[in-house]
Write an enzyme that holds these catalytic residues in place. Structure first.
Site, short mmCIF file in Angstrom:
data_model
loop_
_atom_site.label_atom_id
_atom_site.label_comp_id
_atom_site.label_asym_id
_atom_site.label_seq_id
_atom_site.Cartn_x
_atom_site.Cartn_y
_atom_site.Cartn_z
N TYR A 57 14.00 -7.83 -6.31
CA TYR A 57 14.10 -7.91 -4.52
C TYR A 57 15.09 -9.03 -4.94
O TYR A 57 16.23 -8.74 -4.43
CB TYR A 57 13.22 -9.09 -4.96
N GLU A 90 13.80 -2.41 -2.27
CA GLU A 90 13.46 -4.28 -2.12
C GLU A 90 14.55 -4.27 -2.11
O GLU A 90 14.92 -5.24 -1.70
CB GLU A 90 12.65 -4.20 -3.33
N MET A 124 2.84 -5.30 3.90
CA MET A 124 3.42 -4.09 3.49
C MET A 124 4.20 -2.96 4.18
O MET A 124 3.37 -3.16 5.43
CB MET A 124 1.89 -3.02 2.53
N GLU A 125 5.01 -2.28 3.86
CA GLU A 125 5.86 -1.69 5.13
C GLU A 125 5.01 -0.26 5.77
O GLU A 125 6.07 0.21 5.86
CB GLU A 125 7.15 -1.69 4.68
N ASN A 126 3.43 -0.47 5.59
CA ASN A 126 3.30 1.04 6.30
C ASN A 126 4.00 1.33 7.96
O ASN A 126 4.01 0.40 8.89
CB ASN A 126 1.96 0.64 6.27
N HIS A 183 11.15 -8.51 6.62
CA HIS A 183 11.59 -8.18 5.98
C HIS A 183 10.42 -6.55 5.31
O HIS A 183 11.42 -5.29 5.78
CB HIS A 183 10.78 -8.57 4.72
N GLU A 184 9.31 -6.76 5.90
CA GLU A 184 8.29 -5.04 6.10
C GLU A 184 9.07 -4.41 6.93
O GLU A 184 9.14 -2.94 7.05
CB GLU A 184 7.32 -5.78 6.06
N GLN A 235 -3.93 0.23 -0.35
CA GLN A 235 -2.43 -0.53 -0.43
C GLN A 235 -2.51 0.80 -1.78
O GLN A 235 -2.81 0.84 -2.60
CB GLN A 235 -2.72 -2.04 -1.32
N ASP A 239 3.62 -0.56 -10.99
CA ASP A 239 3.29 -1.94 -10.22
C ASP A 239 3.33 -2.88 -11.17
O ASP A 239 3.81 -3.89 -10.41
CB ASP A 239 1.41 -1.88 -9.84
N HIS A 284 12.24 -2.81 6.05
CA HIS A 284 11.66 -1.51 5.29
C HIS A 284 11.97 -0.18 6.21
O HIS A 284 11.71 0.84 5.75
CB HIS A 284 10.62 -1.37 4.58
N LYS A 338 1.51 -12.98 -5.87
CA LYS A 338 2.31 -13.34 -5.99
C LYS A 338 1.79 -15.01 -5.90
O LYS A 338 2.68 -15.19 -6.28
CB LYS A 338 3.80 -13.67 -4.73
#
Ligand code: BES
Ligand code: ZN
Length: 625
Positions: A402, A336, A288-290, A313-314, A157, A394, A317, A577
């Site tokens: 957001y 975001e 996570m939008e890798n 959402h991802e 990450q 972070d 991105h 979260k």
């Protein structure tokens, strides 16, 4: 072809930056980089353009052995600086000759700068290194922590500033580069990256990867495990351990529809494939939008396709963030806020406005809750543009970027009308692709090409961007489906028997979350009645369970084996979260002992990102080693 687009975009950046007086700017090699307090790299002196990476993944030592060959920009300076964090540098060479280097003092958040003197003619620098078993980006899972229980598992990450814990890199979102990688893993395991990916295991444990579109370091990603692939459409598919594969492919069957709608809105999806890797439950984020390979929590695979907004959402991105990237983490809301806005538009296009208004309404609730709390003791942090004195970015993940970001963009849309707004936004993504964006430049474009002065003052740009709290003119999304929930809840609160299955059978996760959040007076009797009627305590849906754990924990609810279910949830799931509000509820209801008992068991299962947040929340001091 791509290369050309890239340099045109670079030239545009130079023009803008010279007009921008806020940032300290140096000009070099035609590219101008914003000052980034979260990186030691000096890209205005020497920037990187391409990476050839060799990695050897050692599950026994929990170490990556790496060789990173960085191609430097033309007309580079005499030194190049990389970010590192607890990385052992073994040797630095150029054209086979050893170079001298220095590692600066270590900062707990930023790590150490690696400074290398570059021979005049050198175009490439090779860094041989290995990572530390405690590298914060990496989570090494033992076989028992996986679905299959037989093979270990590794995932990274990197966002926001953790790529430097597994790769010496210029770890600033403004620095983009292409990459190739050769990764070697134990035979029988599959390796995946944010790049072109294999769909089958190789016989020798060796894999090759290409990412020919320039990306910033926070999008570097690697995962290794007993992973299989299943196609969903021609260009989409899922990767998961065998036990999650079929379920995940079913859950995410609508990925192709989402891409089609997203492209119709804001232009072509340029990355080639879009696949999703469903990770073990300790993954610290929802998603996570890798690039090319979204990493996702398995907690969204709930069996009713009700959590697909995470995929929307991802996927979003791929435009907002991966194509047009926040220049520094102080502009995080650009990544975001735009993505939540785009996510809602994709959801609306695929599932209809009544559905997406539920998500929008939940987002509004989150904004009110988080910002109200923050206004008490950290009001300055509620501005969209963050003041980034060196703090760990972070920790800046909140409803501000957001949900306040989303509501601001929604207000822009409502002020100018959808037609003008969509045309402007589509053009925004096209014109700015492969560049980094800061808030000031965004405002310039918004005011230059879209808003009339009247519209700008009607919105109150400065109030939204630099002001604190929730501006008075914030949109308040109203969902007709939630009106039904409100009236049904009202009846139950007045004593009606909760037997409305004709209505509730069709409820999505959003309705249930909204139902639970809206309970006004959670007496033990009411909680028990609801639990018996709807089996909340035993809910396999993490989103519902997370909502349910608020009124219950805060009122010392214990029926229906509730505490045991909480225990299982917190030991298994590492999504930050969910963890933060749950442990918080325990602390605030004088049950910190309970929290610490669970945490002692759960902590070894959490990724460093979640561990560090929970350590601080629970004032837990880990033993050395
Ligand atoms: N890019 C973020 C995750 C992130 C943000 C990681 C900041 C590290 C630092 C990702 O796109 C995200 O927003 N994930 C959300 C998904 C949700 C909004 C649908 C999450 O993980 O909860
Ligand atoms: Zn996001």
């Amino acid at each position: 072809m791509l290369k050309k687009v890239f340099s045109v975009a670079l030239a545009a950046t130079v023009l803008w930056s010279c007009q921008n007086q806020e940032e300290e700017i140096e000009v070099a090699n035609e590219m101008v980089y914003a000052k980034d307090v979260h990186s030691y790299a000096q890209p205005n002196t020497t920037a990187v353009e391409h990476l050839d990476l060799e990695l050897d993944v050692d599950f026994v030592e929990k170490v990556l052995f790496g060789k990173a060959t960085w191609t430097l920009s033309e007309n580079h300076g005499e030194t190049v600086v990389f970010d590192t964090y607890d990385i052992n540098i073994i040797a630095v060479t150029a054209e086979g000759k050893a170079l001298s280097f220095t590692l600066g003092d270590k900062d707990e958040i930023l790590g150490q700068p690696l400074t290398i003197n570059i021979p005049a003619k050198a175009k490439q620098i090779t860094i041989q290194y290995n990572t530390n078993p405690g590298a914060r980006a990496l989570q090494w899972l033992d076989p028992e922590q996986t679905g299959g229980k037989k093979s270990p598992f590794l995932f990274t990450q990197s966002q926001a500033i953790l790529a430097r814990t597994w790769l010496p890199c210029q770890d600033s979102p403004g620095v983009r580069y292409t990459y190739n990688a050769e990764v070697s893993v134990p035979v029988g395991m599959l390796a995946l990256m944010s790049a072109s990916n294999p769909q089958e295991k190789s016989t020798d444990g060796k894999y090759h990867f290409d990412m020919e579109i320039p990306i910033p370091s926070y999008l570097m990603a690697l995962s290794v495990g007993d992973i299989s692939f299943k196609a969903v459409s021609d260009r989409t598919g899922v990767y998961a351990e065998q036990d999650m594969l079929e379920k995940s492919a079913w859950e995410f069957a609508e990925m192709e529809d989402m891409i089609v709608e997203a492209e119709a809105l804001y232009g072509p999806y340029i990355w080639g494939r879009y696949d999703v890797l469903v990770l073990p439950p300790s993954f610290p984020f929802g998603g996570m939008e890798n690039p090319r390979l979204t990493f996702a929590t398995p907690t969204v695979v709930v069996g009713d396709r009700s959590q697909t907004s995470l995929i929307a959402h991802e996927l979003a991105h791929s435009w907002s963030g991966n194509l047009v990237t926040n220049a520094t983490w102080g502009d995080f809301w650009l990544n975001e806020g735009f993505t939540v806005y785009f996510e809602m538009r994709i959801m609306e296009a695929v599932y209809g406005r009544d559905y997406s208004e539920m998500t929008a309404s939940i987002s509004h609730q989150d904004m009110v809750k988080d910002l109200t709390a923050m206004m008490a003791d950290e009001a300055p942090k509620t501005a969209l543009k963050m003041k980034t004195d060196v703090e760990n970015p972070d920790d800046g993940v909140s409803a501000v970027a957001y949900d306040k970001g989303y509501n601001f963009l929604r207000l822009c849309e409502e002020t100018v009308g959808r037609e003008r707004w969509d045309a402007w936004l589509k053009n925004y993504f096209t014109e700015n692709k492969f560049t980094s964006m800061d808030t000031e430049r965004f405002l310039e474009q918004l005011q230059g090409d879209l808003l009339t002065p009247d519209e700008a003052s009607q919105i109150g740009l400065d109030i939204w961007i630099y002001g604190t709290g929730i501006p008075e003119n914030s949109p308040v999304p109203q969902s007709p489906r939630f009106a039904v929930v409100d009236s049904l809840r009202g009846l139950i609160e007045k004593g009606a028997t909760p037997d409305f299955s004709a209505v509730t059978d069709n409820w999505s996760t959003f309705e249930w979350v909204y139902f639970i959040r809206g309970i006004k007076n959670p007496t033990p009797e009411l909680l028990l009645t609801l639990d018996n009627a709807y089996q909340f305590s035993a809910s396999p849906n993490a989103e519902i369970m997370a909502a349910w754990m608020q009124p219950t924990i805060r009122n010392n609810y214990t029926a229906n084996d509730f505490k045991n279910h909480v225990d299982i949830f917190l030991v298994n799931i590492g999504r930050r979260k969910f963890l933060t509000p749950t442990y918080q509820a325990m602390i605030e209801s004088n049950q910190k002992d309970w929290a610490l008992t669970i945490y002692a068991k759960a902590r070894p299962n959490y990724h460093a990102v979640s561990r560090e947040t929970m350590d601080a929340l629970l004032e837990f001091v880990p033993e050395e080693g």
